[in-house]
Design an enzyme around this catalytic site. Structure first.
Site, mmCIF file in Angstrom:
data_model
loop_
_atom_site.group_PDB
_atom_site.id
_atom_site.type_symbol
_atom_site.label_atom_id
_atom_site.label_comp_id
_atom_site.label_asym_id
_atom_site.label_seq_id
_atom_site.Cartn_x
_atom_site.Cartn_y
_atom_site.Cartn_z
ATOM 1 N N LEU A 352 0.824 -1.211 0.000
ATOM 2 C CA LEU A 352 0.000 0.000 0.000
ATOM 3 C C LEU A 352 0.853 1.254 0.000
ATOM 4 C CD1 LEU A 352 -2.663 -1.047 2.676
ATOM 5 C CD2 LEU A 352 -2.948 -1.024 0.190
ATOM 6 N N GLY A 353 2.066 1.149 0.491
ATOM 7 C CA GLY A 353 2.939 2.317 0.553
ATOM 8 C C GLY A 353 4.261 1.970 1.197
ATOM 9 N N GLY A 355 6.953 3.976 3.630
ATOM 10 C CA GLY A 355 7.257 5.190 4.370
ATOM 11 C C GLY A 355 8.588 5.116 5.080
ATOM 12 N N GLY A 356 8.832 6.089 5.949
ATOM 13 C CA GLY A 356 10.101 6.151 6.649
ATOM 14 C C GLY A 356 10.277 5.065 7.688
ATOM 15 N N PHE A 357 9.160 4.465 8.148
ATOM 16 C CA PHE A 357 9.253 3.463 9.197
ATOM 17 C C PHE A 357 9.138 2.045 8.666
ATOM 18 C CE2 PHE A 357 7.400 7.257 11.241
ATOM 19 C CZ PHE A 357 8.429 7.517 12.126
ATOM 20 N N GLY A 358 8.651 1.881 7.464
ATOM 21 C CA GLY A 358 8.507 0.533 6.938
ATOM 22 C C GLY A 358 7.545 0.464 5.769
ATOM 23 N N VAL A 360 4.091 -0.893 4.022
ATOM 24 C CA VAL A 360 2.737 -1.241 4.456
ATOM 25 C C VAL A 360 2.109 -2.158 3.412
ATOM 26 C CG1 VAL A 360 0.507 -0.358 5.206
ATOM 27 C CG2 VAL A 360 2.571 1.017 5.543
ATOM 28 N N LYS A 374 2.200 -3.204 8.710
ATOM 29 C CA LYS A 374 3.424 -2.418 8.520
ATOM 30 C C LYS A 374 4.624 -3.184 9.062
ATOM 31 C CE LYS A 374 3.556 1.956 8.482
ATOM 32 N NZ LYS A 374 3.549 3.418 8.699
ATOM 33 N N ASP A 470 5.165 13.729 12.084
ATOM 34 C CA ASP A 470 5.175 13.551 10.632
ATOM 35 C C ASP A 470 3.792 13.828 10.048
ATOM 36 O OD1 ASP A 470 6.434 13.070 8.232
ATOM 37 O OD2 ASP A 470 6.147 10.895 8.296
#
Length: 670
Positions: A352-353, A355-358, A360, A374, A470
């Site tokens: 799905l995406g 991002g900076g943390f992982g 998804v 995630k 964020d």
């Protein structure tokens, strides 16, 4: 007869009974208090979590909650009584001491007609200031010209009329309520995701079903819960029930007061238990030696024979087997195998995406729930135990405009994974300037609602001592009704604060980052306010926060917005499809929101408003425009003055207020 002779003359059966008595006494005395188990949280109705200060009769003891906070589970609903009136609990927000309830009559009566105002007198409840009054006028001799919700079923005759309105103060400017037999004010939570203008298309029953917010007062239970305890009462005083007995505030710390209060209760019991255990051990070894010599082990009970006991540190709140589902202080722990199955082994087609943390992934659990899974980047966390403690905090944050965190993998798992509710309609960024963007598909009233709902979620986080860090349109999700669900809230708490690679987003995303943070390295709530200001400008302009194809002074949308507002050229910033030039109402509200965004984007954080102030201002903008639309009697210049009232935060000499005033004057002069 001495002790040895007594033992020698006793039969094995008697000794066995003797052991049972002593071990039962020891177990009972050492535990002393089974209130920890009695106050285990329960689910009620359609999965609603019930814990202190609420309690369920016949399932929990009365000391597990406040006396008047009984919850009745019936017909897949949770019921709560206030002054002998029954309400359905729609949700409970433990972190900010509030609950959302609706009059049960709205669900079971064909014509719900409350006859009295809600009374919270002599209760530990108060009506939230977030509610709006929905006023019901009964049996009036005439109907006002003001737009109303007619309630034909509540009228006594063809000559008497019943109706309801929002903002009765506006109605009463030109209508006398003395022509009505009675008036009842029904609080309504108008921020529950319904487009404000769509209220006009609803009937009074549907509006009552939206419910209203109540706040309760009482002790803070979170400290006790975080230590593994359960809150309750002892002699009408707040205590923290723990596995080893009750404590004053938390299971981790025992104060002198606790020792004094509880020591008296446990001293004799513990002494008796220790003495009993010592005597039992002496008897056991003497008997074992005697009977082993004479009879072998044939008369020894099997329970005393050697057994293989696994080593480790058992816990009643966790399961050590990583492939077994369990809970960690109320947080559901998913097995890694379960999440592999839900995501088809983390199939790249289900992403799905990123991002900076992982990354998804979309997933579907065995119980049919759609989830967003995630996978956290391994190099972004340090201590697994800290990770689990922070997940406990994030899971307990509950707000209708925050994405629900369902749980995570355990600390024994091969990877750390978070599991969220799945929100199907993409992000605000998708709809403004991404793959879902279509001209005119996101009208200004919807964008204003998005701003208000986002502000509501951030206000709640700040009240819970959480800085989002964020805030951006990619982290604002939308459901099928375009209601906001803010994601990644407080996720930065899980990671070290010394990450320097800004593009990985633990400290923000380019275009949204507070400039003062870069200078002083102090992240505060006002950093979220700056980022929210960028979001407001995106909603106004439909432009991305950063675009390297723009002029070098306008690559950052925040710089562009500040310059255009100071240069009195806001019209060049506004999305042409919103009707800024053709619709006076749109122009007024966009202008007012632009002023708020301008305040958010101030370089000095002290000049920025708080999120609570922004939420209030945005609600005022929407509400005042709603009143103007209803009355159509307010002078335009007066309305502008009301919308753009003097703010408490200082602005630059070339502030938007000066530009707005001149813009309004030129508009009226044409």
């Amino acid at each position: 007869m001495d002790l040895q002779n007594l033992i020698m003359s006793s039969k094995p059966f008697h000794i066995y009974i003797f052991f049972i008595i002593f071990f039962t006494l020891a177990k009972h005395t050492l535990s002393l208090d089974n209130k920890f188990q009695a106050c285990m949280p329960r689910t009620c109705g359609d999965g609603l979590n019930i814990s202190y200060p609420f309690w369920i009769p016949h399932e929990q003891e009365s000391f597990c909650g406040l006396p008047s906070f009984e919850v009745i589970c019936r017909e897949r609903n949770s019921f709560f009584s206030i002054s002998n009136v029954e309400y359905i609990i729609k949700d409970i927000f433990y972190a900010n001491y509030s609950l959302l309830v609706a009059n049960a009559a709205a669900y079971k009566d064909t014509c719900p007609a409350p006859l009295h105002n809600i009374s919270t007198h002599r209760t530990q409840l108060d009506l939230s200031s977030d509610n709006s009054d929905f006023s019901i006028f009964y049996n009036c001799t005439s109907l006002p010209d003001y737009s109303i919700f007619k309630i034909e079923c509540a009228s006594n005759s063809s000559h008497l009329h019943s109706f309801a309105v929002f903002h009765k103060e506006v109605l009463e400017l030109n209508y006398s309520s003395e022509s009505c037999q009675s008036l009842v004010d029904v609080p309504v939570d108008v921020q529950s995701g319904v487009n404000f203008t769509s209220l006009l298309e609803m009937n009074h029953t549907e509006i009552m079903k939206m419910g209203f917010l109540l706040n309760w007062s009482g002790h803070n239970c979170s400290t006790c819960q975080m230590s593994g305890g359960r809150c309750g009462l002892d002699n009408d005083k707040f205590v923290c029930f723990c596995q080893g007995g009750p404590h004053y505030k938390t299971c981790n710390d025992v104060t002198a007061k606790e020792k004094t209060n509880w020591g008296r209760k446990i001293g004799i019991g513990v002494g008796a238990a220790i003495g009993g255990v010592i005597i039992t051990c002496i008897i056991f070894f003497i008997c074992q030696k005697r009977y082993k010599k004479k009879y072998g082990l044939q008369y020894m009970p099997s329970s005393f024979q050697s057994r293989n006991i696994s080593s480790g540190h058992p816990s009643s709140t966790t399961t050590d087997d990583p492939e077994m589902g369990s809970k960690y202080f109320g947080v559901h722990l998913f097995t890694y195998t379960e999440l592999e199955e839900a995501t088809n082994n983390f199939d790249s087609h289900k992403e799905l995406g990123d991002g900076g943390f992982g990354i998804v992934y979309y997933g579907k659990l065995r119980d049919g729930r759609a989830v967003a899974v995630k996978r956290l980047y391994e190099n972004n966390y340090k201590r697994v135990e800290q990770f689990m403690n922070e997940v406990v905090i994030l899971t307990r944050l509950r707000h209708r405009h925050l994405v629900s965190l369902y749980g995570s993998t355990s600390r024994h798992s091969r990877e750390l994974v978070l599991v969220y509710e799945y929100v199907p309609n993409g992000t605000v960024a998708d709809h403004l300037h991404g793959e879902r963007a279509k001209p005119g598909a996101l009208p200004w009233p919807t964008r204003l609602n998005i701003a208000i709902e986002t502000a509501s979620a951030l206000t709640y986080l700040h009240a819970s001592a959480i800085i989002h860090r964020d805030v951006k349109t990619n982290n604002i999700l939308l459901d099928d009704n375009f209601c906001v669900k803010v994601a990644d809230f407080g996720l930065s708490r899980l990671f070290p604060t010394d990450v320097t690679h800004v593009s990985t987003a633990p400290q923000g995303t380019p275009g949204y980052v507070d400039p003062e943070y870069h200078e002083c390295y102090q992240l505060t709530e006002k950093s979220d306010v700056f980022s929210f200001g960028v979001v407001l400008i995106e909603l106004i302009s439909s432009m991305p926060a950063v675009d390297i194809t723009r002029h070098r002074h306008e690559i950052n949308l925040s710089n562009m917005a500040v310059n255009k507002i100071q240069n009195k050229t806001l019209h060049e910033l506004v999305d042409k499809t919103l009707g800024f030039e053709s619709d006076s109402k749109v122009k007024r509200t966009i202008t007012a929101v632009a002023e708020l965004a301008f305040q958010c984007l101030q370089h000095d954080k002290e000049s920025r408003p708080s999120m609570a102030e922004l939420l209030e201002e945005l609600n005022d903008i929407r509400e005042k425009e709603y009143i103007k639309h209803k009355t159509e009697e307010v002078d335009v210049s007066a309305d502008d003055a009301a919308l753009l009232k003097t703010h408490s935060h200082p602005l630059s000499p070339d502030s938007a207020l000066n530009w707005i005033a001149s813009s309004t004057t030129s508009t009226h002069s044409t």
